[in-house]
Design an enzyme around this catalytic site. Sequence first.
Site, PDB file in Angstrom:
ATOM      1  N   ALA A   1       0.872  -1.175   0.000  1.00  0.00           N
ATOM      2  CA  ALA A   1       0.000   0.000   0.000  1.00  0.00           C
ATOM      3  C   ALA A   1       0.910   1.227   0.000  1.00  0.00           C
ATOM      4  CB  ALA A   1      -0.889  -0.030   1.232  1.00  0.00           C
TER       5      ALA A   1
ATOM      6  N   GLY B   1       0.543  -4.854   1.037  1.00  0.00           N
ATOM      7  CA  GLY B   1      -0.644  -4.916   0.173  1.00  0.00           C
ATOM      8  C   GLY B   1      -0.387  -5.641  -1.139  1.00  0.00           C
TER       9      GLY B   1
ATOM     10  N   GLU C   1      -0.711  -9.178  -0.308  1.00  0.00           N
ATOM     11  CA  GLU C   1      -2.143  -9.412  -0.077  1.00  0.00           C
ATOM     12  C   GLU C   1      -2.893  -9.546  -1.401  1.00  0.00           C
ATOM     13  OE1 GLU C   1      -2.179  -6.058   2.625  1.00  0.00           O
ATOM     14  OE2 GLU C   1      -2.969  -7.367   4.186  1.00  0.00           O
TER      15      GLU C   1
ATOM     16  N   GLU D   1       4.703  -4.517   7.401  1.00  0.00           N
ATOM     17  CA  GLU D   1       3.838  -3.553   8.090  1.00  0.00           C
ATOM     18  C   GLU D   1       4.280  -3.232   9.505  1.00  0.00           C
ATOM     19  OE1 GLU D   1       2.734  -5.804   5.966  1.00  0.00           O
ATOM     20  OE2 GLU D   1       1.029  -5.023   4.853  1.00  0.00           O
TER      21      GLU D   1
HETATM   22  N1  CAA Z   1       4.575   3.202  -0.890  1.00  0.00           N
HETATM   23  C1  CAA Z   1       4.934   4.357  -1.493  1.00  0.00           C
HETATM   24  N2  CAA Z   1       6.067   4.486  -2.235  1.00  0.00           N
HETATM   25  C2  CAA Z   1       6.847   3.404  -2.362  1.00  0.00           C
HETATM   26  C3  CAA Z   1       6.525   2.166  -1.772  1.00  0.00           C
HETATM   27  C4  CAA Z   1       5.309   2.084  -1.002  1.00  0.00           C
HETATM   28  N3  CAA Z   1       4.887   0.948  -0.437  1.00  0.00           N
HETATM   29  N4  CAA Z   1       7.493   1.286  -2.055  1.00  0.00           N
HETATM   30  C5  CAA Z   1       8.399   1.939  -2.828  1.00  0.00           C
HETATM   31  N5  CAA Z   1       8.000   3.217  -3.012  1.00  0.00           N
HETATM   32  C6  CAA Z   1       8.688   4.269  -3.766  1.00  0.00           C
HETATM   33  C7  CAA Z   1       9.900   4.783  -3.008  1.00  0.00           C
HETATM   34  O1  CAA Z   1       9.523   5.741  -2.035  1.00  0.00           O
HETATM   35  C8  CAA Z   1      10.725   5.391  -4.145  1.00  0.00           C
HETATM   36  O2  CAA Z   1      10.148   6.630  -4.491  1.00  0.00           O
HETATM   37  P1  CAA Z   1      11.095   7.922  -4.625  1.00  0.00           P
HETATM   38  O3  CAA Z   1      11.991   7.603  -5.792  1.00  0.00           O
HETATM   39  O4  CAA Z   1      10.127   9.027  -4.899  1.00  0.00           O
HETATM   40  O5  CAA Z   1      11.844   8.035  -3.356  1.00  0.00           O
HETATM   41  C9  CAA Z   1      10.431   4.419  -5.298  1.00  0.00           C
HETATM   42  O6  CAA Z   1       9.218   3.726  -4.950  1.00  0.00           O
HETATM   43  C10 CAA Z   1      11.529   3.369  -5.474  1.00  0.00           C
HETATM   44  O7  CAA Z   1      11.705   2.711  -4.232  1.00  0.00           O
HETATM   45  P2  CAA Z   1      13.129   2.588  -3.495  1.00  0.00           P
HETATM   46  O8  CAA Z   1      14.040   3.704  -3.910  1.00  0.00           O
HETATM   47  O9  CAA Z   1      12.878   2.423  -2.052  1.00  0.00           O
HETATM   48  O10 CAA Z   1      13.639   1.231  -4.162  1.00  0.00           O
HETATM   49  P3  CAA Z   1      14.677   0.203  -3.538  1.00  0.00           P
HETATM   50  O11 CAA Z   1      15.017  -0.745  -4.628  1.00  0.00           O
HETATM   51  O12 CAA Z   1      15.772   0.892  -2.847  1.00  0.00           O
HETATM   52  O13 CAA Z   1      13.844  -0.596  -2.403  1.00  0.00           O
HETATM   53  C11 CAA Z   1      11.944  -1.748  -1.511  1.00  0.00           C
HETATM   54  C12 CAA Z   1      12.781  -1.400  -2.767  1.00  0.00           C
HETATM   55  C13 CAA Z   1      12.753  -2.635  -0.577  1.00  0.00           C
HETATM   56  C14 CAA Z   1      10.721  -2.515  -1.980  1.00  0.00           C
HETATM   57  C15 CAA Z   1      11.549  -0.447  -0.779  1.00  0.00           C
HETATM   58  O14 CAA Z   1      10.998   0.455  -1.728  1.00  0.00           O
HETATM   59  C16 CAA Z   1      10.553  -0.631   0.308  1.00  0.00           C
HETATM   60  O15 CAA Z   1      10.894  -1.092   1.379  1.00  0.00           O
HETATM   61  N6  CAA Z   1       9.274  -0.256   0.065  1.00  0.00           N
HETATM   62  C17 CAA Z   1       8.254  -0.303   1.053  1.00  0.00           C
HETATM   63  C18 CAA Z   1       7.739  -1.704   1.253  1.00  0.00           C
HETATM   64  C19 CAA Z   1       6.682  -1.757   2.321  1.00  0.00           C
HETATM   65  O16 CAA Z   1       6.919  -1.442   3.461  1.00  0.00           O
HETATM   66  N7  CAA Z   1       5.469  -2.207   1.968  1.00  0.00           N
HETATM   67  C20 CAA Z   1       4.370  -2.337   2.877  1.00  0.00           C
HETATM   68  C21 CAA Z   1       3.532  -1.104   2.891  1.00  0.00           C
HETATM   69  S1  CAA Z   1       2.307  -1.107   4.169  1.00  0.00           S
HETATM   70  C22 CAA Z   1       0.991  -1.971   3.545  1.00  0.00           C
HETATM   71  O17 CAA Z   1       1.044  -2.539   2.497  1.00  0.00           O
HETATM   72  C23 CAA Z   1      -0.220  -1.963   4.427  1.00  0.00           C
HETATM   73  C24 CAA Z   1      -1.291  -2.918   4.072  1.00  0.00           C
HETATM   74  O18 CAA Z   1      -1.210  -4.076   4.314  1.00  0.00           O
HETATM   75  C25 CAA Z   1      -2.506  -2.454   3.481  1.00  0.00           C
END
Ligand code: CAA
Length: 260
Positions: A66, A111, A114, A134
Amino acid sequence: METKNILFEITDGIALVTVNRPESLNALNSQVLGELECTLYEIEHDSEAQVVIITGAGEKAFVAGADIKEMAAMTAYEGHRFALQGQRVMLFIEKMTKPVIAAVNGYALGGGLELALACDIIYASENARVGFPEVTLGIIPGFGGTQNLSRLIGPNKARELVFSGRMIPAQKALAWGIVNEVFPRAELAGKVMDLAREIAKNGLLGVGYAKNAIVNGLNMVKEDGFRYESSLFGVLFATEDQKEGMGAFVEKRKAVFKGK
Ligand code: CAA
C-alpha cells in the site's frame, strides 16, 4: 473506463491486468485500488474474458505494498476506510467467477502480497521477494493478509513472517507454500500465459464452479463444504458444457465449451 494506473487488455480470452505505477514500485494508493476494482468488475462482466492475470509494471516490483506516502497522514478513520477499500478489492477477486493468476515479477510486499494471496494461483519469478513489512511501519497488514496467509500456510509460519517483517526470497516462498511455482524472470510471463491458456480450454463454467467450491468451502466446516460441493456438482448437469464435455469423451473428440 479510462484508467491511469491500471493497464488491461483481453487477448484470446485472457485478460492481462498490469498495475502500472513503476516509479512507486506499483504501490497501491486509493486511486489505484479504485481503478483496479473497476477494471476487475469490467472483466468479470466481459464474456470474452475467461482467465485473468494480474502483474506489475517495470523490472523491480509486482506491488511494493500500500502507498506509505498516502497512508502517512491518515487518521484512524481514514486508515480503517482505506483497509476496507483494499479488502473489498481482495474479496472481489475471490468472488470473481473467473480464475485469477498472480504473476509476481518482483517485490510483493504488504498490500502487494495481499493482492497476490487474493488470487487463485501465484507464479513468481526467481528475483521476487515477498513479505509483510507492516510492523516495521507501526501497523499490521490491512488488506486481508493476516487472514489469507494464515489460512494458506498455517498460523505459525504466518506469525513468523508478519511479526519479523522480513522479506523472503521466491524459493523460500515456494518451500513455504506461498507461491505455486518459481521461474527465471524471463520465463515468467510465458509460463503464466501457458497456464492461463490451459485453464481457458476447460470452459469458464466448470472452472468457475470449482473456484466457488474451493473459496467458499474454506469458510465452512467440512460437511457443509461437502454439501455445497455436491449442490454445485448437481447444477452443472443442467448445463450445455456438461453435455458437451461428456459427449465429447464418449465420441472420442475434443470438447468445445461454451460456458453455458
Ligand atoms: N509506498 C509508497 N512508495 C513506495 C513504496 C510504497 N509501499 N514502495 C516503494 N516506493 C517508492 C519509493 O519511495 C521510491 O520513491 P522515490 O523515488 O520518490 O523516493 C520508489 O518507490 C523506489 O523505491 P526505493 O528507492 O525504495 O527502491 P529500492 O530498490 O531501494 O527498495 C523496496 C525497494 C525494498 C521494496 C523499498 O521500496 C521498500 O521497502 N518499500 C516499502 C515496502 C513496504 O513497506 N510495503 C508495505 C507497505 S504497508 C501496507 O502494504 C499496508 C497494508 O497491508 C494495506
